[in-house]
Design an enzyme around this catalytic site. Sequence first.
Site, mmCIF file in Angstrom:
data_model
loop_
_atom_site.group_PDB
_atom_site.id
_atom_site.type_symbol
_atom_site.label_atom_id
_atom_site.label_comp_id
_atom_site.label_asym_id
_atom_site.label_seq_id
_atom_site.Cartn_x
_atom_site.Cartn_y
_atom_site.Cartn_z
ATOM 1 N N THR A 133 0.822 -1.214 0.000
ATOM 2 C CA THR A 133 0.000 0.000 0.000
ATOM 3 C C THR A 133 0.856 1.264 0.000
ATOM 4 O OG1 THR A 133 -1.509 1.262 1.406
ATOM 5 C CG2 THR A 133 -0.122 -0.296 2.529
ATOM 6 N N ASP A 134 0.257 2.361 -0.449
ATOM 7 C CA ASP A 134 0.953 3.662 -0.380
ATOM 8 C C ASP A 134 1.020 4.187 1.055
ATOM 9 O OD1 ASP A 134 -1.734 4.339 -0.028
ATOM 10 O OD2 ASP A 134 -1.802 5.820 -1.650
ATOM 11 N N GLU A 135 0.208 3.604 1.955
ATOM 12 C CA GLU A 135 0.172 4.131 3.335
ATOM 13 C C GLU A 135 1.493 3.949 4.064
ATOM 14 O OE1 GLU A 135 -3.250 3.487 5.698
ATOM 15 O OE2 GLU A 135 -4.604 3.549 3.994
ATOM 16 N N TYR A 159 -2.166 -0.442 11.027
ATOM 17 C CA TYR A 159 -2.258 -1.126 9.720
ATOM 18 C C TYR A 159 -1.033 -0.825 8.867
ATOM 19 C CZ TYR A 159 -3.376 -1.595 4.762
ATOM 20 O OH TYR A 159 -3.305 -1.890 3.421
ATOM 21 N N LYS A 163 1.982 -3.285 7.447
ATOM 22 C CA LYS A 163 2.289 -3.480 6.023
ATOM 23 C C LYS A 163 3.751 -3.074 5.746
ATOM 24 C CE LYS A 163 -0.032 -4.608 3.018
ATOM 25 N NZ LYS A 163 -0.357 -5.949 2.452
#
Length: 352
Positions: A133-135, A159, A163
Amino acid sequence: MILVTGGAGFIGGNFVLDWLANPKAEGIINLDKLTYAGNLATLASLEKDSRHIFVHGDIGDRGLVGDLLEKYQPRAIVNFAAESHVDRSIHGPADFVQTNVLGTFNLLESARAYWSQLPAEQKADFRFLHVSTDEVYGSLKAEDPPFSETNPYEPNSPYSASKAASDHLVRAWFHTYGLPVLTTNCSNNYGPYHFPEKLIPLVILNALNGKPLPIYGDGQQIRDWLYVSDHCSAIRRVLEKGKIGETYNVGGWNEKANLDVVKTICSVLDSLKPRADAQSYAEQITFVTDRPGHDRRYAIDARKIERDLQWKPQETFDTGIRKTVQWYLNNPVWVEGVVSGSYREWLQKHYQ
Ligand code: NAD
Ligand code: DAU
């Protein structure tokens, strides 16, 4: 064959359906734990397709994964399996560490044991593609350039931290053991089969059910939206042409503030299924308490995948959101099947 994990979830399910829509495609072993987010109804159209083998299980179960790898000898693993909802990670981070960190670790070890004993040609062709993810890059200020692959990792939620940890493990398994890995870091997806705890499907269904449309804080947080089939095509391209050990950012060049996204959904619904009282669904917009640690802005610089792998998204936000709203209007049976007691408990716990 390829082994897909988390293929009963939103993106994994779309990936499996899109992959098998090609009559010449290889078969898929689909390993999924069927958490609240996994729905076999998404895969119902594959019931008679012998190329789809569904296995109920955990990516962290080394015995099971080892047996599957030995039996089916896949040429690739595509890892979608994860706990994926930021709000749930705030209420209960343990499952996120368990699946996203330890699960990925165990899956990497199973993959390494299998890959290291393959004959030379199969060994060279094998790929482990990790969907991320970009997060992991943290939050951007209004004036910052979009995230590129060289941005430092600055995850802010349980989260995104889990990741980020999984991405680091994947990277280390390449550098230390030579496992042929690829990582994709994608922006916010939307489209069919999206579980209605996430903003876009939640707003569509709440609107239709006459419920409030909850906007966290001031609604000016920005996300970069990508239609899910574009994400799936990017993953296929990275699997086919990506350079091992590399990471690829995937995004739609569609930065939107949350409030604008919700207003757009309301106006699409106003035209496709007007409210009985002829008022706009926007009347249901309600500002609620902000998410703790809410990241202000994400944006993806997708030039690397475009330049090196010639991938570009097909949908604009306008075309994709219309298709998505129409899909939810056309599929009340799927929706009914996923909004179980546990879903209602989540809404009660989170939005009360
Ligand atoms: P999802 O929550 O809809 O689906 C996750 C799937 O994984 C479910 O089917 C679930 O049953 C399964 N699963 C969970 N734990 C498992 C375990 N231990 N073993 C086997 N299966 C397990 O998630 P999604 O939105 O489809 O996201 C898929 C992947 O893409 C995730 O890794 C997520 O981090 C990443 N991602 C998501 C987005 C997005 O906008 N949704 C964007 C970028 C990246
Ligand atoms: O950026 C990629 C990520 O996008 C993925 O890695 C995650 O798995 C995926 O869930 C998604 O995370 P977000 O937190 O951005 O998605 P979500 O749909 O939960 O929220 C989108 C934005 O809308 C976010 O700024 C929070 C806000 N929001 C969300 C909900 C559920 C609201 O304002 N109200 C809501 O009720």
